[in-house]
Design a protein around this motif. Sequence first.
Motif, PDB file in Angstrom:
ATOM      1  N   LYS A  16       2.008  -3.576   4.908  1.00 39.10           N
ATOM      2  CA  LYS A  16       3.405  -3.945   4.708  1.00 39.10           C
ATOM      3  C   LYS A  16       4.258  -2.731   4.348  1.00 39.10           C
ATOM      4  O   LYS A  16       5.396  -2.603   4.805  1.00 39.10           O
ATOM      5  CB  LYS A  16       3.525  -5.031   3.640  1.00 39.10           C
ATOM      6  CG  LYS A  16       3.039  -6.382   4.132  1.00 39.10           C
ATOM      7  CD  LYS A  16       3.282  -7.459   3.112  1.00 39.10           C
ATOM      8  CE  LYS A  16       2.825  -8.799   3.668  1.00 39.10           C
ATOM      9  NZ  LYS A  16       3.159  -9.910   2.796  1.00 39.10           N
ATOM     10  N   ILE A  17       3.721  -1.849   3.541  1.00 40.87           N
ATOM     11  CA  ILE A  17       4.461  -0.639   3.180  1.00 40.87           C
ATOM     12  C   ILE A  17       4.693   0.227   4.422  1.00 40.87           C
ATOM     13  O   ILE A  17       5.789   0.740   4.641  1.00 40.87           O
ATOM     14  CB  ILE A  17       3.724   0.148   2.076  1.00 40.87           C
ATOM     15  CG1 ILE A  17       3.740  -0.660   0.770  1.00 40.87           C
ATOM     16  CG2 ILE A  17       4.349   1.525   1.870  1.00 40.87           C
ATOM     17  CD1 ILE A  17       2.836  -0.112  -0.314  1.00 40.87           C
ATOM     18  N   VAL A  18       3.665   0.362   5.247  1.00 39.13           N
ATOM     19  CA  VAL A  18       3.790   1.164   6.467  1.00 39.13           C
ATOM     20  C   VAL A  18       4.796   0.523   7.427  1.00 39.13           C
ATOM     21  O   VAL A  18       5.661   1.212   7.978  1.00 39.13           O
ATOM     22  CB  VAL A  18       2.413   1.353   7.139  1.00 39.13           C
ATOM     23  CG1 VAL A  18       2.557   1.950   8.529  1.00 39.13           C
ATOM     24  CG2 VAL A  18       1.515   2.212   6.268  1.00 39.13           C
ATOM     25  N   VAL A  19       4.696  -0.781   7.631  1.00 35.51           N
ATOM     26  CA  VAL A  19       5.632  -1.472   8.531  1.00 35.51           C
ATOM     27  C   VAL A  19       7.064  -1.324   8.020  1.00 35.51           C
ATOM     28  O   VAL A  19       7.984  -1.046   8.791  1.00 35.51           O
ATOM     29  CB  VAL A  19       5.245  -2.955   8.702  1.00 35.51           C
ATOM     30  CG1 VAL A  19       6.332  -3.729   9.441  1.00 35.51           C
ATOM     31  CG2 VAL A  19       3.927  -3.081   9.451  1.00 35.51           C
ATOM     32  N   ALA A  20       7.272  -1.494   6.717  1.00 30.92           N
ATOM     33  CA  ALA A  20       8.615  -1.332   6.144  1.00 30.92           C
ATOM     34  C   ALA A  20       9.124   0.089   6.359  1.00 30.92           C
ATOM     35  O   ALA A  20      10.292   0.294   6.710  1.00 30.92           O
ATOM     36  CB  ALA A  20       8.596  -1.667   4.649  1.00 30.92           C
ATOM     37  N   GLY A  21       8.255   1.075   6.163  1.00 31.11           N
ATOM     38  CA  GLY A  21       8.644   2.463   6.381  1.00 31.11           C
ATOM     39  C   GLY A  21       9.010   2.743   7.828  1.00 31.11           C
ATOM     40  O   GLY A  21      10.001   3.421   8.111  1.00 31.11           O
ATOM     41  N   VAL A  22       8.215   2.215   8.746  1.00 29.33           N
ATOM     42  CA  VAL A  22       8.489   2.418  10.173  1.00 29.33           C
ATOM     43  C   VAL A  22       9.805   1.749  10.552  1.00 29.33           C
ATOM     44  O   VAL A  22      10.642   2.343  11.250  1.00 29.33           O
ATOM     45  CB  VAL A  22       7.323   1.890  11.040  1.00 29.33           C
ATOM     46  CG1 VAL A  22       7.709   1.812  12.503  1.00 29.33           C
ATOM     47  CG2 VAL A  22       6.090   2.758  10.855  1.00 29.33           C
ATOM     48  N   LEU A  23      10.015   0.523  10.100  1.00 27.77           N
ATOM     49  CA  LEU A  23      11.268  -0.176  10.412  1.00 27.77           C
ATOM     50  C   LEU A  23      12.468   0.518   9.771  1.00 27.77           C
ATOM     51  O   LEU A  23      13.531   0.620  10.383  1.00 27.77           O
ATOM     52  CB  LEU A  23      11.184  -1.639   9.991  1.00 27.77           C
ATOM     53  CG  LEU A  23      10.218  -2.487  10.822  1.00 27.77           C
ATOM     54  CD1 LEU A  23      10.014  -3.855  10.193  1.00 27.77           C
ATOM     55  CD2 LEU A  23      10.719  -2.628  12.252  1.00 27.77           C
ATOM     56  N   GLY A  24      12.298   1.001   8.551  1.00 25.63           N
ATOM     57  CA  GLY A  24      13.360   1.772   7.917  1.00 25.63           C
ATOM     58  C   GLY A  24      13.656   3.047   8.692  1.00 25.63           C
ATOM     59  O   GLY A  24      14.817   3.429   8.867  1.00 25.63           O
ATOM     60  N   ALA A  25      12.600   3.708   9.165  1.00 24.56           N
ATOM     61  CA  ALA A  25      12.772   4.922   9.967  1.00 24.56           C
ATOM     62  C   ALA A  25      13.501   4.609  11.273  1.00 24.56           C
ATOM     63  O   ALA A  25      14.345   5.396  11.730  1.00 24.56           O
ATOM     64  CB  ALA A  25      11.418   5.565  10.251  1.00 24.56           C
ATOM     65  N   GLY A  57      11.477  -7.166  10.214  1.00 22.52           N
ATOM     66  CA  GLY A  57      10.464  -6.989   9.172  1.00 22.52           C
ATOM     67  C   GLY A  57      10.250  -8.261   8.378  1.00 22.52           C
ATOM     68  O   GLY A  57       9.108  -8.639   8.081  1.00 22.52           O
ATOM     69  N   ALA A  58      11.334  -8.938   8.040  1.00 20.34           N
ATOM     70  CA  ALA A  58      11.232 -10.192   7.283  1.00 20.34           C
ATOM     71  C   ALA A  58      10.554 -11.280   8.103  1.00 20.34           C
ATOM     72  O   ALA A  58       9.718 -12.026   7.593  1.00 20.34           O
ATOM     73  CB  ALA A  58      12.620 -10.645   6.840  1.00 20.34           C
ATOM     74  N   VAL A  59      10.901 -11.361   9.382  1.00 19.04           N
ATOM     75  CA  VAL A  59      10.321 -12.397  10.249  1.00 19.04           C
ATOM     76  C   VAL A  59       8.829 -12.156  10.470  1.00 19.04           C
ATOM     77  O   VAL A  59       8.022 -13.081  10.409  1.00 19.04           O
ATOM     78  CB  VAL A  59      11.076 -12.451  11.601  1.00 19.04           C
ATOM     79  CG1 VAL A  59      10.317 -13.260  12.642  1.00 19.04           C
ATOM     80  CG2 VAL A  59      12.480 -13.018  11.391  1.00 19.04           C
ATOM     81  N   LEU A  60       8.445 -10.908  10.707  1.00 20.17           N
ATOM     82  CA  LEU A  60       7.050 -10.606  11.047  1.00 20.17           C
ATOM     83  C   LEU A  60       6.138 -10.455   9.841  1.00 20.17           C
ATOM     84  O   LEU A  60       4.964 -10.803   9.904  1.00 20.17           O
ATOM     85  CB  LEU A  60       6.981  -9.329  11.885  1.00 20.17           C
ATOM     86  CG  LEU A  60       7.579  -9.414  13.285  1.00 20.17           C
ATOM     87  CD1 LEU A  60       7.555  -8.048  13.942  1.00 20.17           C
ATOM     88  CD2 LEU A  60       6.848 -10.440  14.134  1.00 20.17           C
ATOM     89  N   GLU A  61       6.672  -9.914   8.737  1.00 21.20           N
ATOM     90  CA  GLU A  61       5.807  -9.565   7.607  1.00 21.20           C
ATOM     91  C   GLU A  61       6.193 -10.210   6.282  1.00 21.20           C
ATOM     92  O   GLU A  61       5.478 -10.054   5.311  1.00 21.20           O
ATOM     93  CB  GLU A  61       5.780  -8.047   7.428  1.00 21.20           C
ATOM     94  CG  GLU A  61       5.162  -7.304   8.589  1.00 21.20           C
ATOM     95  CD  GLU A  61       3.663  -7.510   8.674  1.00 21.20           C
ATOM     96  OE1 GLU A  61       3.018  -7.855   7.662  1.00 21.20           O
ATOM     97  OE2 GLU A  61       3.128  -7.336   9.778  1.00 21.20           O
ATOM     98  N   GLY A  62       7.335 -10.860   6.203  1.00 19.00           N
ATOM     99  CA  GLY A  62       7.722 -11.516   4.964  1.00 19.00           C
ATOM    100  C   GLY A  62       8.846 -10.802   4.241  1.00 19.00           C
ATOM    101  O   GLY A  62       9.348  -9.771   4.684  1.00 19.00           O
ATOM    102  N   PRO A  63       9.244 -11.346   3.105  1.00 18.43           N
ATOM    103  CA  PRO A  63      10.425 -10.839   2.410  1.00 18.43           C
ATOM    104  C   PRO A  63      10.279  -9.424   1.858  1.00 18.43           C
ATOM    105  O   PRO A  63      11.261  -8.683   1.812  1.00 18.43           O
ATOM    106  CB  PRO A  63      10.633 -11.848   1.277  1.00 18.43           C
ATOM    107  CG  PRO A  63       9.273 -12.410   1.023  1.00 18.43           C
ATOM    108  CD  PRO A  63       8.601 -12.445   2.370  1.00 18.43           C
ATOM    109  N   VAL A  64       9.094  -9.044   1.444  1.00 21.04           N
ATOM    110  CA  VAL A  64       8.919  -7.703   0.871  1.00 21.04           C
ATOM    111  C   VAL A  64       9.236  -6.634   1.913  1.00 21.04           C
ATOM    112  O   VAL A  64       9.981  -5.683   1.638  1.00 21.04           O
ATOM    113  CB  VAL A  64       7.485  -7.522   0.309  1.00 21.04           C
ATOM    114  CG1 VAL A  64       7.244  -6.084  -0.108  1.00 21.04           C
ATOM    115  CG2 VAL A  64       7.257  -8.468  -0.854  1.00 21.04           C
ATOM    116  N   VAL A  65       8.721  -6.785   3.118  1.00 20.06           N
ATOM    117  CA  VAL A  65       8.975  -5.806   4.178  1.00 20.06           C
ATOM    118  C   VAL A  65      10.450  -5.831   4.569  1.00 20.06           C
ATOM    119  O   VAL A  65      11.073  -4.779   4.752  1.00 20.06           O
ATOM    120  CB  VAL A  65       8.063  -6.063   5.399  1.00 20.06           C
ATOM    121  CG1 VAL A  65       8.464  -5.191   6.575  1.00 20.06           C
ATOM    122  CG2 VAL A  65       6.613  -5.822   5.023  1.00 20.06           C
TER     123      VAL A  65
END
Length: 195
Positions: A16-25, A57-65
């Motif tokens: 989740k941290i990696v996905v959030a970082g990639v989406l943020g990038a 990110g929210a749809v695929l991984e949840g609210p944290v991402v």
Amino acid sequence: MASVPRESATTINTRKIVVAGVLGAIAIVLGVTQWGFIPVPNVTGRATIMHIPAIIGAVLEGPVVGVLAGLIFGVFSMLQDTTGLFANPLISVLPRVLIGLTSWLTYRALAATNVDLAAAAAGVVGTLTNTILVVGGLVVFGLLPVAAVPTIIPQAIAEVVIAAVLTPLVARGVNLVRSGRTSAPETTPRDKSSF
């Protein structure tokens, strides 16, 4: 046989941290390259798709991402601000953080009915969260006159439509790849001459 415990939507793990970082990038790249802006006929002259990674990110991984991707987008918009409109984190960061939360809540509420509809609705709600809270904050803090708000409507409509189309397409594609089935099932025997 022991069952594997189901992961909570609010659990934070490395993926989740990696996905959030990639989406943020991705949101940052969209902003730096200006690819995240679409010309529209209004005061700003452009609609944005920079909020869509937070929705996805929210749809695929949840609210944290979704929240983390939105936070990256918000901090980037605050740091890159040259107009003075986004210097206040209540305008630049908070609405972007809430994109992930409102998108996830919408998706979760509708996913049992239809996942494509849920993803499209999450796109609409996430976009409206961004637009209403950013424009509302600009008005509340006296940075935008109320009279200018109607001129932003074409931009808001363009952003809503784009998010409602892109979110289910990306979500469906990612879920298809995750399932391991990347092509349609064959319904007829293959012709041996095509090998």
